[in-house]
Scaffold this motif. Structure first.
Motif, PDB file in Angstrom:
ATOM      1  N   MET A  36       0.919  -1.052   0.192  1.00 35.23           N
ATOM      2  CA  MET A  36       0.029  -0.058   0.037  1.00 35.23           C
ATOM      3  C   MET A  36       0.977   1.235   0.060  1.00 35.23           C
ATOM      4  O   MET A  36       0.240   2.417   0.496  1.00 35.23           O
ATOM      5  CB  MET A  36      -0.975   0.048   1.188  1.00 35.23           C
ATOM      6  CG  MET A  36      -1.967  -0.938   1.149  1.00 35.23           C
ATOM      7  SD  MET A  36      -3.150  -1.244   2.439  1.00 35.23           S
ATOM      8  CE  MET A  36      -4.228  -2.670   2.201  1.00 35.23           C
ATOM      9  N   CYS A  37       2.138   0.931  -0.242  1.00 29.20           N
ATOM     10  CA  CYS A  37       2.995   2.102  -0.325  1.00 29.20           C
ATOM     11  C   CYS A  37       3.220   2.919   0.696  1.00 29.20           C
ATOM     12  O   CYS A  37       3.664   4.015   1.069  1.00 29.20           O
ATOM     13  CB  CYS A  37       2.641   3.127  -1.792  1.00 29.20           C
ATOM     14  SG  CYS A  37       2.457   2.286  -3.276  1.00 29.20           S
ATOM     15  N   ALA A  38       2.873   2.496   2.121  1.00 30.50           N
ATOM     16  CA  ALA A  38       2.976   3.290   3.498  1.00 30.50           C
ATOM     17  C   ALA A  38       4.241   2.974   3.921  1.00 30.50           C
ATOM     18  O   ALA A  38       4.756   3.536   5.075  1.00 30.50           O
ATOM     19  CB  ALA A  38       1.747   2.702   4.215  1.00 30.50           C
ATOM     20  N   GLY A  39       5.138   2.020   3.352  1.00 30.87           N
ATOM     21  CA  GLY A  39       6.630   1.833   3.847  1.00 30.87           C
ATOM     22  C   GLY A  39       7.051   0.794   2.948  1.00 30.87           C
ATOM     23  O   GLY A  39       6.296   0.365   1.978  1.00 30.87           O
ATOM     24  N   GLY A  40       8.602   0.395   3.380  1.00 30.29           N
ATOM     25  CA  GLY A  40       8.942  -0.620   2.457  1.00 30.29           C
ATOM     26  C   GLY A  40      10.041  -0.167   1.315  1.00 30.29           C
ATOM     27  O   GLY A  40       9.878   1.061   1.052  1.00 30.29           O
ATOM     28  N   ARG A  41      10.473  -1.000   0.764  1.00 31.28           N
ATOM     29  CA  ARG A  41      11.369  -0.599  -0.500  1.00 31.28           C
ATOM     30  C   ARG A  41      10.743   0.332  -1.453  1.00 31.28           C
ATOM     31  O   ARG A  41      11.321   0.964  -2.350  1.00 31.28           O
ATOM     32  CB  ARG A  41      12.331  -1.850  -0.914  1.00 31.28           C
ATOM     33  CG  ARG A  41      13.153  -2.182   0.261  1.00 31.28           C
ATOM     34  CD  ARG A  41      14.178  -3.128  -0.457  1.00 31.28           C
ATOM     35  NE  ARG A  41      15.234  -3.674   0.511  1.00 31.28           N
ATOM     36  CZ  ARG A  41      15.982  -4.525   0.403  1.00 31.28           C
ATOM     37  NH1 ARG A  41      16.262  -5.183  -0.820  1.00 31.28           N
ATOM     38  NH2 ARG A  41      17.015  -4.762   1.491  1.00 31.28           N
ATOM     39  N   VAL A  42       9.483  -0.134  -1.633  1.00 33.44           N
ATOM     40  CA  VAL A  42       8.821   0.543  -2.897  1.00 33.44           C
ATOM     41  C   VAL A  42       8.766   2.147  -2.682  1.00 33.44           C
ATOM     42  O   VAL A  42       8.738   3.012  -3.929  1.00 33.44           O
ATOM     43  CB  VAL A  42       7.251   0.047  -2.704  1.00 33.44           C
ATOM     44  CG1 VAL A  42       6.349   0.664  -1.844  1.00 33.44           C
ATOM     45  CG2 VAL A  42       6.635   0.389  -4.263  1.00 33.44           C
ATOM     46  N   VAL A  43       8.826   2.719  -1.406  1.00 30.36           N
ATOM     47  CA  VAL A  43       8.771   4.297  -1.301  1.00 30.36           C
ATOM     48  C   VAL A  43       9.953   4.740  -1.821  1.00 30.36           C
ATOM     49  O   VAL A  43      10.067   5.994  -2.488  1.00 30.36           O
ATOM     50  CB  VAL A  43       8.883   4.420   0.321  1.00 30.36           C
ATOM     51  CG1 VAL A  43       8.877   5.866   0.469  1.00 30.36           C
ATOM     52  CG2 VAL A  43       7.582   3.915   0.775  1.00 30.36           C
ATOM     53  N   ASN A  44      11.207   4.052  -1.868  1.00 30.18           N
ATOM     54  CA  ASN A  44      12.304   4.711  -2.406  1.00 30.18           C
ATOM     55  C   ASN A  44      12.313   4.792  -4.176  1.00 30.18           C
ATOM     56  O   ASN A  44      12.719   5.629  -4.641  1.00 30.18           O
ATOM     57  CB  ASN A  44      13.728   4.099  -2.150  1.00 30.18           C
ATOM     58  CG  ASN A  44      14.088   4.447  -0.764  1.00 30.18           C
ATOM     59  OD1 ASN A  44      13.773   5.557  -0.074  1.00 30.18           O
ATOM     60  ND2 ASN A  44      14.717   3.308  -0.086  1.00 30.18           N
ATOM     61  N   TYR A  45      11.735   3.843  -4.559  1.00 33.78           N
ATOM     62  CA  TYR A  45      11.467   3.875  -6.020  1.00 33.78           C
ATOM     63  C   TYR A  45      10.306   4.921  -6.281  1.00 33.78           C
ATOM     64  O   TYR A  45      10.503   5.560  -7.288  1.00 33.78           O
ATOM     65  CB  TYR A  45      10.824   2.424  -6.484  1.00 33.78           C
ATOM     66  CG  TYR A  45      11.760   1.238  -6.367  1.00 33.78           C
ATOM     67  CD1 TYR A  45      12.607   1.159  -7.463  1.00 33.78           C
ATOM     68  CD2 TYR A  45      11.826   0.508  -5.578  1.00 33.78           C
ATOM     69  CE1 TYR A  45      13.654   0.351  -8.032  1.00 33.78           C
ATOM     70  CE2 TYR A  45      12.917  -0.874  -5.642  1.00 33.78           C
ATOM     71  CZ  TYR A  45      13.594  -0.808  -6.757  1.00 33.78           C
ATOM     72  OH  TYR A  45      14.637  -1.871  -7.050  1.00 33.78           O
ATOM     73  N   LEU A  46       9.400   4.950  -5.709  1.00 32.35           N
ATOM     74  CA  LEU A  46       8.457   5.966  -6.004  1.00 32.35           C
ATOM     75  C   LEU A  46       9.024   7.255  -5.977  1.00 32.35           C
ATOM     76  O   LEU A  46       8.567   8.211  -6.806  1.00 32.35           O
ATOM     77  CB  LEU A  46       7.185   6.138  -4.909  1.00 32.35           C
ATOM     78  CG  LEU A  46       6.211   4.722  -5.044  1.00 32.35           C
ATOM     79  CD1 LEU A  46       5.237   4.554  -3.939  1.00 32.35           C
ATOM     80  CD2 LEU A  46       5.545   4.755  -6.170  1.00 32.35           C
ATOM     81  N   LYS A  47       9.508   7.824  -4.791  1.00 28.70           N
ATOM     82  CA  LYS A  47      10.126   8.968  -4.748  1.00 28.70           C
ATOM     83  C   LYS A  47      11.151   9.328  -6.176  1.00 28.70           C
ATOM     84  O   LYS A  47      11.278  10.549  -6.546  1.00 28.70           O
ATOM     85  CB  LYS A  47      11.260   8.954  -3.433  1.00 28.70           C
ATOM     86  CG  LYS A  47      10.219   9.226  -2.127  1.00 28.70           C
ATOM     87  CD  LYS A  47      11.462   9.354  -1.002  1.00 28.70           C
ATOM     88  CE  LYS A  47      10.596   9.471   0.508  1.00 28.70           C
ATOM     89  NZ  LYS A  47      11.691   9.496   1.429  1.00 28.70           N
ATOM     90  N   ALA A  48      11.882   8.230  -6.443  1.00 30.34           N
ATOM     91  CA  ALA A  48      12.910   8.591  -7.570  1.00 30.34           C
ATOM     92  C   ALA A  48      12.217   8.250  -9.084  1.00 30.34           C
ATOM     93  O   ALA A  48      12.684   8.957 -10.032  1.00 30.34           O
ATOM     94  CB  ALA A  48      13.834   7.403  -7.483  1.00 30.34           C
ATOM     95  N   MET A  49      10.809   7.783  -9.208  1.00 26.17           N
ATOM     96  CA  MET A  49      10.238   7.774 -10.508  1.00 26.17           C
ATOM     97  C   MET A  49       8.938   8.338 -10.854  1.00 26.17           C
ATOM     98  O   MET A  49       8.656   8.362 -11.847  1.00 26.17           O
ATOM     99  CB  MET A  49      10.233   5.972 -10.707  1.00 26.17           C
ATOM    100  CG  MET A  49      11.374   5.295 -10.502  1.00 26.17           C
ATOM    101  SD  MET A  49      11.311   3.565 -10.931  1.00 26.17           S
ATOM    102  CE  MET A  49      12.987   3.062 -10.954  1.00 26.17           C
ATOM    103  N   LEU A  50       8.021   8.772  -9.669  1.00 20.17           N
ATOM    104  CA  LEU A  50       6.915   9.083  -9.738  1.00 20.17           C
ATOM    105  C   LEU A  50       6.977  10.437 -10.773  1.00 20.17           C
ATOM    106  O   LEU A  50       5.875  10.696 -11.583  1.00 20.17           O
ATOM    107  CB  LEU A  50       6.400   9.738  -8.423  1.00 20.17           C
ATOM    108  CG  LEU A  50       5.663   8.554  -7.729  1.00 20.17           C
ATOM    109  CD1 LEU A  50       5.268   8.755  -6.274  1.00 20.17           C
ATOM    110  CD2 LEU A  50       4.248   7.983  -8.604  1.00 20.17           C
TER     111      LEU A  50
END
Length: 470
Positions: A350-364
């Motif tokens: 749900m993008c509230a934590g975890g490694r996906v957050v770093n990807y989102l910050k870099a790619m959104l």
């Protein structure tokens, strides 16, 4: 007071924090699940994502019964133990193998990094866990006069998931209360379809997708392949936020099949399918994928047939796993800057934590990248905001930082592995003895309200209620 009595301590008006209490007398009760809250959801009794302490009496709770090991169903177990619970924890045999790993990770993320403390807690937890075969009645030790037993039946949601039949009283006069847990689709990859109950007196039924139907599995896979082809044409990253257990393994299974069927063809212009790399960036998901492979006897016939044919649905050649945090950070930086077409499955459904957050910050902020949601996004989570506002060119806040959404956003709901409206209705319709009461839980008000209307038409002699109004 009339028994059995049902109290709801979570997953009422939302989809997280599942915890339900079945009382068979003044001195005896069991809990069905004890999960984390996420986003804005709360228990209505004081507990929420920022306050996970157990806020209800547990002196009379004789056992904890676990339907499956997703964090929103088991994540508060350490807090339950901290509140003094020392009874047995009953679950299916596959769940008994998965549960300690889930809770070890939950402790690391949300409680402490002290390895000695975590080890002591997990060792104590393992002594409490009792794996029960599907279809076998498990008696619960009670102090009062009313006997209580539970039986696990396949729910088809993730490996080991179950709905639970609770038998309250003696055989002839017993009342049966069924807790659905999370029901899966009949065609969920890797898993046997949900077992059909014959009947019950009270049904506590999830309603996550009570207001909509999924596409069939073939259509879902076609939609997944179409998104991949379209996204890879831009030579960007296809980022899929996914929970470590269930969604990740089903996605790998489907991706392996897409790669297998398209061998020799192109995924995009000048890009062969053989050159498409699938990256699993989640140590926990990798651990659970290994455990899924160990639990092959519980796979369905199709999955076992693929193994027999020499295929490796969860460990194929084009799959790369990222373990260390440093490798993760290097991968984020590299993929954000280069035009390498890659599919990344990253931890944090749900993008509230975890490694996906770093990807989102870099790619959104870059339109060459694509975000693909395949699971339910709860209210108040960043995932819901990206899903809702991304297609409009909106923004999301991550770690206090406002990020404009320029990446394309896609949703394929069927891979949530929750039964859709049709599946939930059929679960009720096919009972030979219809329940006198249905309580709808684990759903947003819109979803549970629509499902309630359908059920009231289908079973007019059954009381259909939505807690806290039950």
């Amino acid at each position: 007071m009339a028994y059995p009595e049902i109290l709801h301590h979570g997953a009422v008006g939302g989809v997280t924090g599942s915890c339900h209490e079945l009382r068979v007398g003044e001195d005896d009760a069991i809990l069905i699940d004890c999960g984390l809250f996420q986003g804005a959801e709360n228990s209505g009794e004081g507990a929420g994502a920022n306050n996970l302490a157990i806020e209800f009496p547990i002196e009379h709770v004789r056992a904890l019964v676990v339907t499956h090991v997703h964090i929103d169903h088991v994540g508060r177990i350490p807090y339950l133990i901290a509140a003094g619970f020392r009874g047995p924890i009953y679950c299916s045999q596959p769940s008994a193998k998965l549960l300690p790993v889930v809770l070890e990770d939950a402790l690391k993320v949300g409680v402490t990094r002290n390895r000695d403390l975590i080890e002591r807690v997990i060792n104590g937890l393992k002594k409490m866990i009792r794996g029960v075969p599907f279809g076998q009645w498990q008696p619960i030790e009670v102090e009062g006069a009313t006997p209580l037993a539970v039986q696990f039946r396949r729910a088809g949601h993730i490996l080991g998931s179950a709905w639970v039949d609770c038998r309250c009283g003696n055989d002839a006069d017993a009342r049966h209360v069924i807790f659905s847990g999370d029901l899966g689709d009949a065609d969920t990859p890797l898993l046997h379809p949900p077992d059909q109950p014959q009947g019950c007196d009270v049904l506590v039924l999830e309603s996550t997708y009570g207001d909509r139907n999924h596409e069939g599995r073939a259509a879902r896979q076609q939609a997944l392949e179409k998104v991949l082809r379209h996204a890879l044409e831009d030579r960007g990253t296809v980022l899929i936020p996914a929970f470590s257990i269930g969604r990740t393994q089903e996605l790998l299974y489907e991706l392996e099949d897409i790669l297998h069927r398209n061998r020799g063809g192109n995924a995009a212009s000048r890009l062969a399918w053989e050159d498409v790399e699938i990256v699993l960036d989640s140590p926990m998901a990798a651990t659970f994928t290994d455990l899924y492979r160990e639990l092959r006897p519980y796979w369905d016939d199709e999955a076992r047939a693929r193994i027999a044919a020499g295929r490796h649905p969860l460990d194929f050649e084009q799959l790369t796993t990222i373990d260390s945090h440093d490798d993760h950070l290097r991968a984020v930086q590299y993929l954000a800057k280069t035009g390498r077409p890659v599919v990344v499955i990253a931890a944090g459904g749900m993008c509230a934590g975890g490694r996906v957050v770093n990807y989102l910050k870099a790619m959104l902020g870059d339109p060459k990248h694509d975000i693909l949601f395949v699971g339910y996004q709860a209210r108040g989570t960043p995932g819901r905001d990206i899903q809702q506002y991304g297609p409009r060119g909106g923004y999301v806040e991550l770690d206090g930082e406002r990020l404009d959404i320029r990446a394309r956003v896609h949703t394929i709901s069927g891979y949530s592995a929750h039964a859709d409206q049709h599946g939930l209705i059929e679960f009720v319709r096919n009972m030979k003895r219809l329940p006198r009461q249905i309580r709808l839980i684990h759903g947003d008000p819109q979803a549970s309200g629509v499902l309630a209307d359908h059920l009231r038409t289908l079973v007019p002699d059954t009381l259909v209620a939505r807690p806290p109004d039950a």
